[in-house]
Design an enzyme around this catalytic site. Structure first.
Site, short mmCIF file in Angstrom:
data_model
loop_
_atom_site.label_atom_id
_atom_site.label_comp_id
_atom_site.label_asym_id
_atom_site.label_seq_id
_atom_site.Cartn_x
_atom_site.Cartn_y
_atom_site.Cartn_z
N SER A 47 0.83 -1.22 0.00
CA SER A 47 0.00 0.00 0.00
C SER A 47 0.86 1.26 0.00
O SER A 47 0.47 2.28 -0.58
CB SER A 47 -0.97 0.00 1.19
OG SER A 47 -0.28 0.14 2.40
N ASN A 48 2.03 1.21 0.62
CA ASN A 48 2.91 2.39 0.58
C ASN A 48 3.47 2.62 -0.82
O ASN A 48 3.63 3.76 -1.25
CB ASN A 48 4.04 2.25 1.60
CG ASN A 48 3.58 2.60 3.00
OD1 ASN A 48 3.40 3.77 3.32
ND2 ASN A 48 3.34 1.59 3.83
N MET A 124 10.65 -6.56 4.01
CA MET A 124 10.74 -7.34 5.24
C MET A 124 12.02 -8.17 5.31
O MET A 124 11.99 -9.30 5.82
CB MET A 124 9.51 -8.24 5.38
CG MET A 124 8.21 -7.49 5.43
SD MET A 124 8.22 -6.25 6.73
CE MET A 124 6.57 -5.61 6.63
N ARG A 125 13.10 -7.66 4.78
CA ARG A 125 14.39 -8.34 4.86
C ARG A 125 15.39 -7.40 5.51
O ARG A 125 15.38 -6.19 5.21
CB ARG A 125 14.93 -8.69 3.46
CG ARG A 125 14.02 -9.47 2.58
CD ARG A 125 13.85 -10.90 2.99
NE ARG A 125 15.10 -11.61 3.14
CZ ARG A 125 15.23 -12.75 3.84
NH1 ARG A 125 14.18 -13.27 4.45
NH2 ARG A 125 16.39 -13.35 3.92
N ASN A 141 13.69 4.16 4.43
CA ASN A 141 12.80 3.10 4.93
C ASN A 141 11.65 3.74 5.71
O ASN A 141 11.84 4.78 6.33
CB ASN A 141 13.59 2.17 5.87
CG ASN A 141 12.74 1.07 6.47
OD1 ASN A 141 12.03 0.37 5.75
ND2 ASN A 141 12.79 0.91 7.79
N HIS A 143 8.92 3.02 8.82
CA HIS A 143 8.76 2.13 9.96
C HIS A 143 7.55 2.62 10.78
O HIS A 143 7.42 3.82 11.03
CB HIS A 143 10.03 2.16 10.82
CG HIS A 143 9.97 1.22 11.98
ND1 HIS A 143 10.16 -0.14 11.86
CD2 HIS A 143 9.70 1.45 13.30
CE1 HIS A 143 10.03 -0.71 13.04
NE2 HIS A 143 9.76 0.24 13.93
C1 GRF Z 1 4.25 -0.59 6.77
O1 GRF Z 1 3.53 -0.48 7.96
C2 GRF Z 1 5.67 -0.15 6.97
O2 GRF Z 1 5.83 0.80 7.96
C3 GRF Z 1 6.36 -1.43 7.39
O3 GRF Z 1 5.71 -2.43 6.64
C4 GRF Z 1 4.39 -2.02 6.34
C5 GRF Z 1 4.19 -2.20 4.87
O4 GRF Z 1 2.89 -1.99 4.47
N1 GRF Z 1 7.78 -1.34 7.15
P1 GRF Z 1 2.52 -2.00 2.94
O5 GRF Z 1 3.09 -3.28 2.35
O6 GRF Z 1 3.12 -0.79 2.29
O7 GRF Z 1 1.03 -1.99 2.87
#
Ligand code: GRF
Length: 225
Positions: A47-48, A124-125, A141, A143
């Site tokens: 989603s980001n 997620m790595r 990044n 967070h």
């Molecule tokens: C987000 O909450 C970000 O802060 C974390 O992982 C999540 C990713 O969400 N690092 P998405 O895949 O962008 O929906």
């Protein structure tokens, strides 16, 4: 590397803001011409990633996403890229015996597509110095906590379990220690008594989608200095 805290500038000193390159809405006043060349790295939902693309489409962020890189061939981020017509490159980490081997492949890809900035948006790595040193100061990044509080995995549960009443999200430059590099942008929100992980995650993600494009815009100032 330059560290910048736009939030502090915006809150503390309206006179400085007049001369600042950051506009009151948090976006850069510079016209990035040509647009910033970005790669986005994601592992799951994406989603980001989509929020970045939307900010570009809505002309809030002058950038172009050259490619989305994913490490999970079946992730939702990849489907989003297909729908948004953005090139998606899959490098499955399970194909590489060592983290550094995997990061070397990422470096080769990122160099090949010639990007100015790399956005880890739900990557997620853990990344190694192989990747970080290949792009010094050029990886950011997002967070889901107000760093330095609640580093590492499941920051949202960490905040809920610790009973704090405010949490938020942070965009920062990536350094070798996890969730520790210089902060570019932070935003906060309250945790309500009735919040659970699901409700808090929804509100936090809305905030993330707002600040990530702004933070990219600010990082772009530094990358183009
Ligand atoms: C987000 O909450 C970000 O802060 C974390 O992982 C999540 C990713 O969400 N690092 P998405 O895949 O962008 O929906």
């Amino acid at each position: 590397m330059t560290s910048l805290n736009p939030k502090k500038e915006i809150c503390d000193n309206s006179e400085n803001l007049e001369n600042s390159l950051i506009s009151p809405d948090g976006y850069s006043k510079k016209d990035f011409n040509p647009p910033l060349r970005l790669a986005v790295m994601a592992s799951g939902n994406g989603s980001n990633f989509e929020a970045i693309v939307n900010a570009i489409i809505n002309k809030k962020l002058k950038a172009s996403v050259i490619a989305l890189i994913v490490n999970n061939p079946n992730c939702k981020a990849k489907e989003r890229a297909e729908r948004l017509n953005i090139k998606c490159i899959v490098h499955d980490h399970r194909d590489y015996p060592k983290r550094t081997d995997f990061d070397k492949v990422l470096v080769d890809t990122l160099k090949f597509i010639k990007v100015e900035g790399i956005v880890m948006a739900g990557w997620m790595r853990i990344v190694t110095s192989t990747l970080i040193n290949a792009f010094p100061g050029r990886i950011i990044n997002i967070h889901p906590s107000i760093l330095p509080s609640f580093k590492g995995t499941d920051a949202i549960s960490q905040a809920l379990n610790s009973k704090v009443c405010i949490t938020g999200c942070t965009v920062h430059f990536v350094s070798e220690s996890v969730d520790s590099g210089p902060i570019i942008y932070q935003a906060a929100l309250p945790i309500y008594k009735e919040d659970d992980k699901k409700s808090l995650t929804i509100r936090l993600q809305e905030l993330e989608h707002d600040i990530l494009p702004k933070a990219i815009s600010i990082a772009g100032e530094i990358w183009r200095e």
